[in-house]
Motif scaffolding. Sequence first.
Motif, PDB file in Angstrom:
ATOM      1  N   ALA A   1      -4.620   4.362  -2.521  1.00 28.28           N
ATOM      2  CA  ALA A   1      -3.440   3.751  -1.891  1.00 28.28           C
ATOM      3  C   ALA A   1      -3.178   4.364  -0.520  1.00 28.28           C
ATOM      4  O   ALA A   1      -2.868   3.649   0.445  1.00 28.28           O
ATOM      5  CB  ALA A   1      -2.216   3.922  -2.796  1.00 28.28           C
ATOM      6  N   ARG A   2      -3.287   5.722  -0.428  1.00 33.03           N
ATOM      7  CA  ARG A   2      -3.062   6.381   0.864  1.00 33.03           C
ATOM      8  C   ARG A   2      -4.111   5.944   1.894  1.00 33.03           C
ATOM      9  O   ARG A   2      -3.789   5.695   3.049  1.00 33.03           O
ATOM     10  CB  ARG A   2      -3.080   7.896   0.685  1.00 33.03           C
ATOM     11  N   ASN A   3      -5.357   5.859   1.470  1.00 33.82           N
ATOM     12  CA  ASN A   3      -6.419   5.433   2.391  1.00 33.82           C
ATOM     13  C   ASN A   3      -6.206   3.996   2.856  1.00 33.82           C
ATOM     14  O   ASN A   3      -6.379   3.678   4.044  1.00 33.82           O
ATOM     15  CB  ASN A   3      -7.782   5.565   1.712  1.00 33.82           C
TER      16      ASN A   3
ATOM     17  N   PHE B   1       0.809  -1.210   0.000  1.00 32.32           N
ATOM     18  CA  PHE B   1       0.000   0.000   0.000  1.00 32.32           C
ATOM     19  C   PHE B   1       0.850   1.272   0.000  1.00 32.32           C
ATOM     20  O   PHE B   1       0.312   2.376   0.083  1.00 32.32           O
ATOM     21  CB  PHE B   1      -0.937   0.009   1.211  1.00 32.32           C
ATOM     22  N   LYS B   2       2.161   1.134  -0.130  1.00 30.81           N
ATOM     23  CA  LYS B   2       3.036   2.297  -0.233  1.00 30.81           C
ATOM     24  C   LYS B   2       3.267   2.712  -1.690  1.00 30.81           C
ATOM     25  O   LYS B   2       3.903   3.719  -1.959  1.00 30.81           O
ATOM     26  CB  LYS B   2       4.386   2.010   0.428  1.00 30.81           C
ATOM     27  N   ALA B   3       2.776   1.909  -2.623  1.00 30.15           N
ATOM     28  CA  ALA B   3       2.981   2.193  -4.049  1.00 30.15           C
ATOM     29  C   ALA B   3       2.208   3.452  -4.452  1.00 30.15           C
ATOM     30  O   ALA B   3       1.087   3.686  -3.996  1.00 30.15           O
ATOM     31  CB  ALA B   3       2.524   1.008  -4.890  1.00 30.15           C
ATOM     32  N   ARG B   4       2.849   4.285  -5.322  1.00 28.21           N
ATOM     33  CA  ARG B   4       2.213   5.493  -5.837  1.00 28.21           C
ATOM     34  C   ARG B   4       2.543   5.630  -7.329  1.00 28.21           C
ATOM     35  O   ARG B   4       3.580   5.168  -7.803  1.00 28.21           O
ATOM     36  CB  ARG B   4       2.714   6.748  -5.093  1.00 28.21           C
ATOM     37  N   THR B   5       1.643   6.298  -8.071  1.00 28.61           N
ATOM     38  CA  THR B   5       1.891   6.574  -9.488  1.00 28.61           C
ATOM     39  C   THR B   5       2.028   8.076  -9.700  1.00 28.61           C
ATOM     40  O   THR B   5       1.518   8.880  -8.908  1.00 28.61           O
ATOM     41  CB  THR B   5       0.747   6.022 -10.353  1.00 28.61           C
ATOM     42  N   TYR B   6       2.719   8.445 -10.805  1.00 27.04           N
ATOM     43  CA  TYR B   6       2.900   9.864 -11.110  1.00 27.04           C
ATOM     44  C   TYR B   6       1.571  10.448 -11.587  1.00 27.04           C
ATOM     45  O   TYR B   6       0.865   9.846 -12.397  1.00 27.04           O
ATOM     46  CB  TYR B   6       3.968  10.039 -12.195  1.00 27.04           C
ATOM     47  N   GLU B   7       1.234  11.613 -11.029  1.00 28.62           N
ATOM     48  CA  GLU B   7      -0.025  12.249 -11.396  1.00 28.62           C
ATOM     49  C   GLU B   7       0.219  13.230 -12.537  1.00 28.62           C
ATOM     50  O   GLU B   7       0.884  14.258 -12.369  1.00 28.62           O
ATOM     51  CB  GLU B   7      -0.637  12.965 -10.189  1.00 28.62           C
ATOM     52  N   TYR B   8      -0.315  12.891 -13.733  1.00 30.24           N
ATOM     53  CA  TYR B   8      -0.151  13.725 -14.920  1.00 30.24           C
ATOM     54  C   TYR B   8      -1.175  14.861 -14.900  1.00 30.24           C
ATOM     55  O   TYR B   8      -1.914  15.044 -13.934  1.00 30.24           O
ATOM     56  CB  TYR B   8      -0.296  12.863 -16.179  1.00 30.24           C
ATOM     57  N   LYS B   9      -1.231  15.599 -16.001  1.00 29.28           N
ATOM     58  CA  LYS B   9      -2.170  16.715 -16.075  1.00 29.28           C
ATOM     59  C   LYS B   9      -3.598  16.204 -15.889  1.00 29.28           C
ATOM     60  O   LYS B   9      -3.888  15.027 -16.134  1.00 29.28           O
ATOM     61  CB  LYS B   9      -2.010  17.438 -17.404  1.00 29.28           C
ATOM     62  N   LEU B  10      -4.443  17.083 -15.470  1.00 28.52           N
ATOM     63  CA  LEU B  10      -5.781  16.682 -15.043  1.00 28.52           C
ATOM     64  C   LEU B  10      -6.707  16.367 -16.218  1.00 28.52           C
ATOM     65  O   LEU B  10      -7.717  17.028 -16.461  1.00 28.52           O
ATOM     66  CB  LEU B  10      -6.392  17.785 -14.177  1.00 28.52           C
ATOM     67  N   ASP B  11      -6.342  15.385 -17.018  1.00 31.32           N
ATOM     68  CA  ASP B  11      -7.285  14.821 -17.973  1.00 31.32           C
ATOM     69  C   ASP B  11      -7.821  13.525 -17.384  1.00 31.32           C
ATOM     70  O   ASP B  11      -7.683  13.283 -16.186  1.00 31.32           O
ATOM     71  CB  ASP B  11      -6.612  14.605 -19.330  1.00 31.32           C
ATOM     72  N   GLU B  12      -8.405  12.677 -18.208  1.00 32.79           N
ATOM     73  CA  GLU B  12      -8.987  11.450 -17.671  1.00 32.79           C
ATOM     74  C   GLU B  12      -7.947  10.543 -17.031  1.00 32.79           C
ATOM     75  O   GLU B  12      -8.161   9.981 -15.951  1.00 32.79           O
ATOM     76  CB  GLU B  12      -9.742  10.697 -18.782  1.00 32.79           C
ATOM     77  N   THR B  13      -6.782  10.378 -17.700  1.00 35.31           N
ATOM     78  CA  THR B  13      -5.730   9.504 -17.140  1.00 35.31           C
ATOM     79  C   THR B  13      -5.142  10.112 -15.869  1.00 35.31           C
ATOM     80  O   THR B  13      -4.792   9.407 -14.924  1.00 35.31           O
ATOM     81  CB  THR B  13      -4.618   9.272 -18.178  1.00 35.31           C
ATOM     82  N   GLY B  14      -4.998  11.449 -15.845  1.00 37.55           N
ATOM     83  CA  GLY B  14      -4.490  12.103 -14.632  1.00 37.55           C
ATOM     84  C   GLY B  14      -5.440  11.937 -13.471  1.00 37.55           C
ATOM     85  O   GLY B  14      -5.023  11.716 -12.323  1.00 37.55           O
ATOM     86  N   GLN B  15      -6.717  12.016 -13.746  1.00 40.03           N
ATOM     87  CA  GLN B  15      -7.714  11.810 -12.691  1.00 40.03           C
ATOM     88  C   GLN B  15      -7.674  10.373 -12.174  1.00 40.03           C
ATOM     89  O   GLN B  15      -7.837  10.121 -10.970  1.00 40.03           O
ATOM     90  CB  GLN B  15      -9.102  12.155 -13.222  1.00 40.03           C
ATOM     91  N   LEU B  16      -7.443   9.438 -13.113  1.00 33.66           N
ATOM     92  CA  LEU B  16      -7.331   8.031 -12.702  1.00 33.66           C
ATOM     93  C   LEU B  16      -6.125   7.828 -11.772  1.00 33.66           C
ATOM     94  O   LEU B  16      -6.227   7.171 -10.737  1.00 33.66           O
ATOM     95  CB  LEU B  16      -7.200   7.142 -13.938  1.00 33.66           C
ATOM     96  N   SER B  17      -4.977   8.410 -12.143  1.00 34.45           N
ATOM     97  CA  SER B  17      -3.776   8.297 -11.305  1.00 34.45           C
ATOM     98  C   SER B  17      -4.010   8.945  -9.939  1.00 34.45           C
ATOM     99  O   SER B  17      -3.606   8.396  -8.896  1.00 34.45           O
ATOM    100  CB  SER B  17      -2.582   8.953 -11.998  1.00 34.45           C
ATOM    101  N   HIS B  18      -4.644  10.097  -9.943  1.00 30.97           N
ATOM    102  CA  HIS B  18      -4.927  10.792  -8.685  1.00 30.97           C
ATOM    103  C   HIS B  18      -5.844   9.954  -7.790  1.00 30.97           C
ATOM    104  O   HIS B  18      -5.610   9.831  -6.573  1.00 30.97           O
ATOM    105  CB  HIS B  18      -5.579  12.146  -9.005  1.00 30.97           C
ATOM    106  N   ALA B  19      -6.863   9.359  -8.389  1.00 34.42           N
ATOM    107  CA  ALA B  19      -7.789   8.522  -7.625  1.00 34.42           C
ATOM    108  C   ALA B  19      -7.091   7.282  -7.054  1.00 34.42           C
ATOM    109  O   ALA B  19      -7.326   6.875  -5.906  1.00 34.42           O
ATOM    110  CB  ALA B  19      -8.967   8.106  -8.505  1.00 34.42           C
ATOM    111  N   LEU B  20      -6.184   6.690  -7.869  1.00 35.76           N
ATOM    112  CA  LEU B  20      -5.437   5.519  -7.384  1.00 35.76           C
ATOM    113  C   LEU B  20      -4.528   5.882  -6.215  1.00 35.76           C
ATOM    114  O   LEU B  20      -4.395   5.115  -5.261  1.00 35.76           O
ATOM    115  CB  LEU B  20      -4.608   4.927  -8.524  1.00 35.76           C
ATOM    116  N   ASN B  21      -3.882   7.050  -6.287  1.00 38.59           N
ATOM    117  CA  ASN B  21      -3.016   7.484  -5.184  1.00 38.59           C
ATOM    118  C   ASN B  21      -3.818   7.727  -3.905  1.00 38.59           C
ATOM    119  O   ASN B  21      -3.375   7.389  -2.797  1.00 38.59           O
ATOM    120  CB  ASN B  21      -2.248   8.740  -5.578  1.00 38.59           C
TER     121      ASN B  21
END
Length: 472
Positions: A115-117, A92-112
Amino acid sequence: MKRFRSRFLNAQFVILFLVFSILVVFIGNLFEGILFDNASEEALSNMWLILILSFTGAFFIIVYLSLRISNQLTKPLEGALNVANELASGNFKARTYEYKLDETGQLSHALNILARNLQNMTNSYEIQQNRLMTLIENMDSGLILIDSKGHINLVNRFYKETFHIKTEEYLDLLYYEALPYREIIRLVEETLLVEQTVRKQVELQVGIEMRHFDVSGAPILNHDEKLKGVVLVFHDITELKKLEQMRKDFVANVSHELKTPVTSLKGFAETLLDGAMENKAFRTRFLTIILNESDRLQSLIQDLLDLSKMEQKHFALNWQDVDLKEVIDDCLLMTKSKADKKSIEVEISYNGDLQIKGDANRLKQVFLNLIANSITYTPEGGSVRIFVNEEKDAVQFTISDNGIGIRQEELPRIFERFYRVDRARSRNSGGTGLGLAIVKHLVEAHQGQIAVNSQPGEGTTFVITLNKERQY
């Protein structure tokens, strides 16, 4: 994701190649038919060369742009997929890079955020689990956890240390195979049957010792009220049982000791009232017996009061300078007639400075008890020897007799209240059974020590060591 990306790129290249090939042929033929009807073959060849080179350059530019676009589209997805795989494997320490706020960036942000939760929840769970295990392992009661299928899942440290077992002897075994006590197995079966808390007091053999336990079996129910298992809790009440038995023995002994003189007083008083007082010899004899029994009753009551006072927290000694030689000489004078009656020789030896800090009256009570006991249990014509010697920072009092002695198994209990080595002989001697208990309490109140050594038929030796100065 890499396989998907590779297939996507391969498909792009094939499509682009086909499209450009068709365009080259179509445009070439179009230009050849419209613009170069009268052109020479050399001009046509140059035209085709320029056209092919232009379209080839455009093709590579488009391929490059396609690769850039493909990377921008697939790289965030690759990162998201890697993080998802790590989360699925428990990292649960894994994180992904958060790209610009398009659909893929929102997906990465949601995954992070997920993971934190999950990490916070896991940390909180581990902290609670550690606290619970620490509590279970360090509680002063034994605990066994049994699941719904009857397998033992947990045994805490107190139970293992108390019953001298190892974890592997119980863990993952069925409770009726692991537990050696039939009473406990029946308690578990009853708990499983009624699905309510069952509590019993049992006596179990632990090694060579019999110990008392208050055992509780409680069902573990989930939110649907379905049985998930049973928890057994063992409270060791051996000491409480001993205290309870001592209390019962104390009440029984006090009742018996009081009943004997009271019965004698009542019996002889009734005999006198029935006419025996008219006979002077009977009257004198019975009144003497009544007086002796009254003295015995008074002595018993006084000893009980003294012992009760000594056991209270606010009991305090009257500390002062005490000359042990004077105290012991007074005790010998008070017991001289008793020793002379039995023709017992009492020898005394003093060595060194015998001045100490203590309570003179209480110390007189100690030495008087010990000297009187030695004379009582020494046969006629015997001897009692007393040695009082100065040590480095203490004074040691030793009294030895050649009396009846005490068996080794009796020695640990002689300081108990009302405990008698020979009940018949002790009662005939007029003792209350509290003397040695009082002696031990008073010696300990003086911060001293008392020891005893004895052999049946050879005599008994008591040794008391008292500090010269009061220890704060």
